[in-house]
Design a protein around this motif. Structure first.
Motif, PDB file in Angstrom:
ATOM      1  N   ILE A   1       0.850  -1.187   0.000  1.00 13.69           N
ATOM      2  CA  ILE A   1       0.000   0.000   0.000  1.00 13.69           C
ATOM      3  C   ILE A   1       0.882   1.231   0.000  1.00 13.69           C
ATOM      4  CG2 ILE A   1      -1.883   1.189   1.138  1.00 13.69           C
ATOM      5  CD1 ILE A   1      -2.580  -1.450   2.502  1.00 13.69           C
ATOM      6  N   LYS A   2       0.978   1.860  -1.163  1.00 16.04           N
ATOM      7  CA  LYS A   2       1.809   3.055  -1.266  1.00 16.04           C
ATOM      8  C   LYS A   2       1.023   4.261  -0.770  1.00 16.04           C
ATOM      9  CE  LYS A   2       3.914   1.273  -5.370  1.00 16.04           C
ATOM     10  NZ  LYS A   2       3.505   1.156  -6.753  1.00 16.04           N
ATOM     11  N   PRO A   3       1.676   5.177  -0.029  1.00 15.15           N
ATOM     12  CA  PRO A   3       0.970   6.400   0.342  1.00 15.15           C
ATOM     13  C   PRO A   3       0.799   7.288  -0.884  1.00 15.15           C
ATOM     14  CG  PRO A   3       3.225   6.470   1.096  1.00 15.15           C
ATOM     15  CD  PRO A   3       3.028   5.120   0.505  1.00 15.15           C
ATOM     16  N   LEU A   4      -0.122   8.243  -0.801  1.00 17.18           N
ATOM     17  CA  LEU A   4      -0.310   9.161  -1.927  1.00 17.18           C
ATOM     18  C   LEU A   4       0.959   9.992  -2.112  1.00 17.18           C
ATOM     19  CD1 LEU A   4      -3.907  10.522  -1.469  1.00 17.18           C
ATOM     20  CD2 LEU A   4      -3.097   8.849  -3.084  1.00 17.18           C
TER      21      LEU A   4
ATOM     22  N   LEU B   1      -2.046  19.054  -0.318  1.00 18.62           N
ATOM     23  CA  LEU B   1      -2.522  18.986   1.060  1.00 18.62           C
ATOM     24  C   LEU B   1      -1.701  18.069   1.941  1.00 18.62           C
ATOM     25  CD1 LEU B   1      -6.236  18.908   0.149  1.00 18.62           C
ATOM     26  CD2 LEU B   1      -4.943  20.800   1.051  1.00 18.62           C
ATOM     27  N   GLY B   2      -0.727  17.389   1.370  1.00 14.62           N
ATOM     28  CA  GLY B   2       0.126  16.544   2.184  1.00 14.62           C
ATOM     29  C   GLY B   2       1.019  17.361   3.108  1.00 14.62           C
TER      30      GLY B   2
ATOM     31  N   ASN C   1     -10.813  19.362  -2.245  1.00 17.52           N
ATOM     32  CA  ASN C   1     -10.326  17.973  -2.252  1.00 17.52           C
ATOM     33  C   ASN C   1     -10.704  17.162  -1.015  1.00 17.52           C
ATOM     34  OD1 ASN C   1      -9.144  18.703  -4.555  1.00 17.52           O
ATOM     35  ND2 ASN C   1      -7.062  18.735  -3.807  1.00 17.52           N
TER      36      ASN C   1
ATOM     37  N   LEU D   1     -10.430  16.681   3.411  1.00 16.17           N
ATOM     38  CA  LEU D   1      -9.462  16.906   4.485  1.00 16.17           C
ATOM     39  C   LEU D   1      -8.442  15.785   4.547  1.00 16.17           C
ATOM     40  CD1 LEU D   1     -12.088  17.836   7.153  1.00 16.17           C
ATOM     41  CD2 LEU D   1     -10.385  19.394   6.269  1.00 16.17           C
ATOM     42  N   PRO D   2      -7.188  16.119   4.857  1.00 20.48           N
ATOM     43  CA  PRO D   2      -6.203  15.053   5.037  1.00 20.48           C
ATOM     44  C   PRO D   2      -6.333  14.361   6.389  1.00 20.48           C
ATOM     45  CG  PRO D   2      -5.158  17.180   5.308  1.00 20.48           C
ATOM     46  CD  PRO D   2      -6.569  17.447   4.958  1.00 20.48           C
ATOM     47  N   ILE D   3      -7.145  14.890   7.278  1.00 20.06           N
ATOM     48  CA  ILE D   3      -7.398  14.222   8.558  1.00 20.06           C
ATOM     49  C   ILE D   3      -8.904  14.066   8.726  1.00 20.06           C
ATOM     50  CG2 ILE D   3      -5.312  15.086   9.674  1.00 20.06           C
ATOM     51  CD1 ILE D   3      -7.072  17.187  11.031  1.00 20.06           C
ATOM     52  N   SER D   4      -9.304  13.318   9.722  1.00 16.22           N
ATOM     53  CA  SER D   4     -10.730  13.102   9.931  1.00 16.22           C
ATOM     54  C   SER D   4     -11.421  14.421  10.297  1.00 16.22           C
ATOM     55  CB  SER D   4     -10.906  12.088  11.053  1.00 16.22           C
ATOM     56  OG  SER D   4     -12.216  12.151  11.528  1.00 16.22           O
ATOM     57  N   ALA D   5     -12.622  14.600   9.767  1.00 15.70           N
ATOM     58  CA  ALA D   5     -13.343  15.862   9.984  1.00 15.70           C
ATOM     59  C   ALA D   5     -13.624  16.104  11.457  1.00 15.70           C
ATOM     60  CB  ALA D   5     -14.654  15.833   9.216  1.00 15.70           C
TER      61      ALA D   5
END
Lengths: 492, 312
Positions: A339-342, A349-350, A410, A412-416
């Motif tokens: 599983i590669k990260p984005l 947004l990273g 796009n 959120l990169p974390i949970s809302a």
């Protein structure tokens, strides 16, 4: 080249089989016979027998091959009888250890129990398994290294008088009719010469009708049979046993692909060497008129199977695994997933800082840089300069609100749930219509003017805090609001 | 239908589920966890839910790192290895995950109310279960999303860059029919195609756009394959194919349930980011064509976990 007839195979010139050192002669036998013994698939086999005596001679050859050194006449029946007596435990043991599925591939400490799949091949199936592979099922044979001596007796391909290709193994089990089955039994009786071979027929009975153990070995997976299985207590226990056919097929196709790649690579390396030397020679030439520059014709081959790798099975000694798996040294080929990260990038947004800001409740997402602050104070006085300044202002503002807009667009990169922004306006702008939004309506003109005002206020606040005078002049502020309204309407 | 989101940290999960596929937990492990959770909920609260499948979205993933045993046992380098001065090795059998499990279930409103009240109790007990053989730890609060038939509302609560495991096993059969080859060759072809597209996306985009702009339907099967973007495909263990009919044998459960020996089945899944999944779902007419919930599917001799809509 395998001769058409078995009798002609015996008359071909003699050849030797050498030991690993390449000097010691292990066996001496006719060329045609050796080719027949070495044939790996039914398509290669052609040697046909016609009479019962020929069949006896053929089997004598197969048995005599186990003898070291081999007799001068491979088809000598008297020698074959002696060899058969010596190897009778191996002959029985090899047949007893044949299996289409291997328990030892699950765990080395499990017994080498015979498992022969008798179920019918279906026309359609899911994924990769027995039904969807276009090959017949393969046996793994041999639980002991000693069995290898008599492997030829059960697995050499020959042609029956009917023209069908067969092995002793298939004939013995009865795949080619009772006529040939009795014929083979007679041959075995002659070769045994009074020895007890009744255990062979007991094994055959086991192979045909009782080929799966009564005990449960290995893992036990409890599989629900319906969506309400928990209520109805409706389960089935499954014990997995890897199939030899799948293991072998995956390895074969992997090897075939790899061989092609390495041949291509070799050709490429040779070409490159030639090209480099030509180029070197070309560079030395002073007068290059009429001489073409050397060109590289081949492209570097790409590795064809990045998604596959070797997997080490749990067994400590490969010979514990049976013939087919022994060939793989206990290392079958498996599909590999990772599983590669984005892809990480600072502008997307990273960005770690952005994630940090989302988590803390002390900062706004907007940052007024010194360059942008300078821009705000050199407002153009003439019409032309003013026009250019407005363009720059648009650019600067779009940089400023980039994070806000990308987050909204796009996600959120974390949970809302874990967003802890200080600024309610920014929070509302980002989360509107998304999860965590109680109102659940799209942005309207009021919302947009609200965020524009917020941006202007933040710029002013940061300018004062950063000691850039008292903030923007009313003129500049008006221009900024106008630009922001335009930008937000365009992107939201 | 409703969705229960369980944020988890999983340690030492088994990712070498069969000798044929490694790197991901088997889909039976995913659905098995969902089913076990439903049993646990019944045990704790007395509420029986109907199992409608389980999905998995991975936030972070790493293979287990360690040092080879022979290095640790060595005399001279023992101290170095223990102090972390030597390079480590990766154990490819085990992995650590930070993930969200999405369990879809069906029940009436009364049961749902009870479930909502008992969420903290359930969260404190979830660590009694295993995920693909790995120990687990609940890393956040459990969330129930009501009336979520497609699972999209639940997905909107997750990080957009989490990787979702979406079933693509049905594609193997389509491609093998298209190219008239068997399933293994078709899978290899798809994996290669996926690798090729991801390596040079621009070349793919140009090729695909040119193919889509053509008026006639391409006849060459390779061109048909090029028209679609396949994303990051991976082989995954999806279940079992029985090699006999169920029998009564003495298992660890006694003879309570029937028993079969079965060979593993390998399928295909796509590792798709949540953001990308949400974007594709909002564009398509048929919203469930790609649904990410894996569900137990029983069709003797097949006992598999797949996305059932595409297989029925």
């Amino acid at each position: 080249m395998i001769p058409q007839q078995f009798t002609s195979a015996l008359t071909t010139p003699l050849t030797h089989v050498y030991d690993l050192d390449g000097k010691t002669i292990l066996k001496t036998l006719p060329e045609g016979l050796l080719a027949m013994l070495r044939a790996k698939s039914p398509s290669e086999a052609a040697a046909q027998f016609n009479t019962q005596h020929e069949f006896l001679e053929l089997n004598a050859c197969l048995i005599n091959f186990a003898l070291k050194p081999s007799p001068e006449n491979m088809a000598d029946i008297d020698v074959a009888i002696d060899t058969f007596k010596e190897n009778i435990t191996n002959i029985v043991g090899l047949l007893n250890s044949c299996s289409t599925h291997v328990l030892k591939a699950v765990n080395a400490s499990l017994p080498g129990a015979m498992i022969i799949d008798q179920s019918e091949k279906l026309e359609q199936g899911y994924g990769i398994c027995k039904d969807t592979l276009a090959v017949d099922s393969v046996y793994s044979m041999g639980s002991d290294a000693k069995h290898a001596a008599v492997l030829q007796f059960w697995t050499t391909y020959y042609t029956l008088p009917t023209g069908v290709c067969a092995r002793n193994l298939d004939v013995f089990v009865g795949d080619h009719g009772t006529y040939f089955q009795t014929m083979l039994e007679d041959v075995i009786d002659i070769l045994a010469n009074g020895e007890d071979v009744s255990s062979l027929s007991a094994i055959r009975r086991k192979m045909v009708s009782d080929s799966i153990p009564h005990e449960v070995y290995g893992k036990e997976i409890i599989f629900p049979l319906s969506s309400m299985a928990a209520q109805d207590d409706d389960y089935l226990v499954i014990s997995p046993v890897p199939s030899v056919t799948t293991l072998k097929e995956m390895k074969d196709r992997y090897v075939a692909n790899r061989v092609e790649f390495f041949e291509g690579k070799k050709a490429y390396a040779n070409e490159l060497k030639k090209f480099n030397s030509e180029l070197k020679a070309y560079k030395k030439i002073k007068n290059k008129d009429g001489i073409d520059e050397p060109v590289m014709t081949l492209t570097e081959p790409v590795y064809p199977l990045p998604a596959m790798k070797l997997v080490k099975l749990v067994a400590s000694f490969p010979q514990n695994l049976g013939g087919e798996l022994m060939k793989m040294d206990g290392q079958p080929i498996a599909f590999n997933a990772y599983i590669k990260p984005l892809p990480f990038s600072k502008t997307t947004l990273g960005s770690q800082k952005l994630v940090q800001n989302l988590h803390t409740q002390y900062h706004s997402l907007l940052r007024v840089t010194p360059v942008f602050a300078d821009l705000l104070f050199r407002e153009g006085k003439t019409a032309n300069l003013r026009l250019r300044w407005t363009e720059e202002l648009h650019y600067g503002l779009s940089k400023l609100i980039q994070d806000l807009v990308l987050l909204r667009r796009n996600g959120l990169p974390i949970s809302a749930e874990s967003v802890r922004l200080k600024e309610g306006t920014e929070r509302r702008y980002i989360l509107r219509e998304m999860a965590g939004d109680k109102l659940g309506r799209s942005l309207n003109a009021t919302d947009l003017s609200e965020i524009s005002t917020h941006v202007v206020n933040t710029i002013n606040y940061q300018l004062v805090k950063g000691k850039h005078a008292l903030g923007m002049t009313p003129d500049v502020q008006e221009a900024v609001i106008k630009a922001l309204n335009h930008l937000f309407r365009k992107v939201s | 239908m409703h969705t229960l989101i369980v944020p988890l940290k999983v340690y030492n999960a088994n990712v070498l589920t069969t000798p044929h596929a490694s790197g991901l937990p088997g889909s039976t492990g995913i659905t098995g966890f969902g089913h076990a959770l439903i049993r646990l909920i019944h045990q704790l609260t007395g509420v029986m839910l109907e199992d409608k499948g389980t999905g998995m979205a991975v936030n972070t993933y790493s293979l287990q790192e360690g040092r080879p045993r022979h290095v640790l046992a060595g005399h001279k380098k023992n101290a170095d290895a223990a102090n972390g001065k030597m390079s480590s090795v990766v154990d490819e059998r085990l992995a650590t995950f930070d993930l969200n499990v999405l369990v879809r279930f069906d029940c009436d409103l009364e049961k749902l109310t009870v479930l909502r009240q008992q969420l903290t109790v359930i969260a404190s007990q979830v660590n009694r279960l295993n995920f693909s053989g790995g120990a687990i730890e609940v890393s956040g609060s459990l969330i129930v999303v009501e009336d979520d038939h497609t699972g999209l509302a639940a997905l909107k609560l997750l990080p957009y860059d989490a990787r979702l495991l979406v079933d693509k096993t049905f594609v193997i059969q389509q491609v093998s029919e298209l190219f008239e080859e068997d399933a293994l060759d078709a899978t290899l072809r798809l994996l290669k195609k996926s690798e090729e597209q991801n390596k040079d996306y621009r070349a793919f985009a140009e090729k695909s756009a040119a193919l889509l702009a053509r008026e006639d339907i391409p006849e060459c099967p390779d061109e048909i394959l090029d028209m679609t973007y396949w994303g990051t495909l991976s082989a995954i263990h999806v279940g079992y194919r029985a090699i006999e009919s169920p029998r009564s044998r003495e298992t660890r459960q006694g003879d309570r349930y029937q028993h079969v020996y079965a060979e593993p089945v390998i399928g295909l899944c796509r590792l798709q980011s949540v953001g990308s999944y949400l974007a594709t779902q909002s564009n398509l007419h048929n919203q469930r064509s790609d649904a990410y919930f894996w569900q137990h599917l029983v069709q003797h001799p097949y006992y598999v976990s797949l996305e059932t809509m595409n297989h029925e």
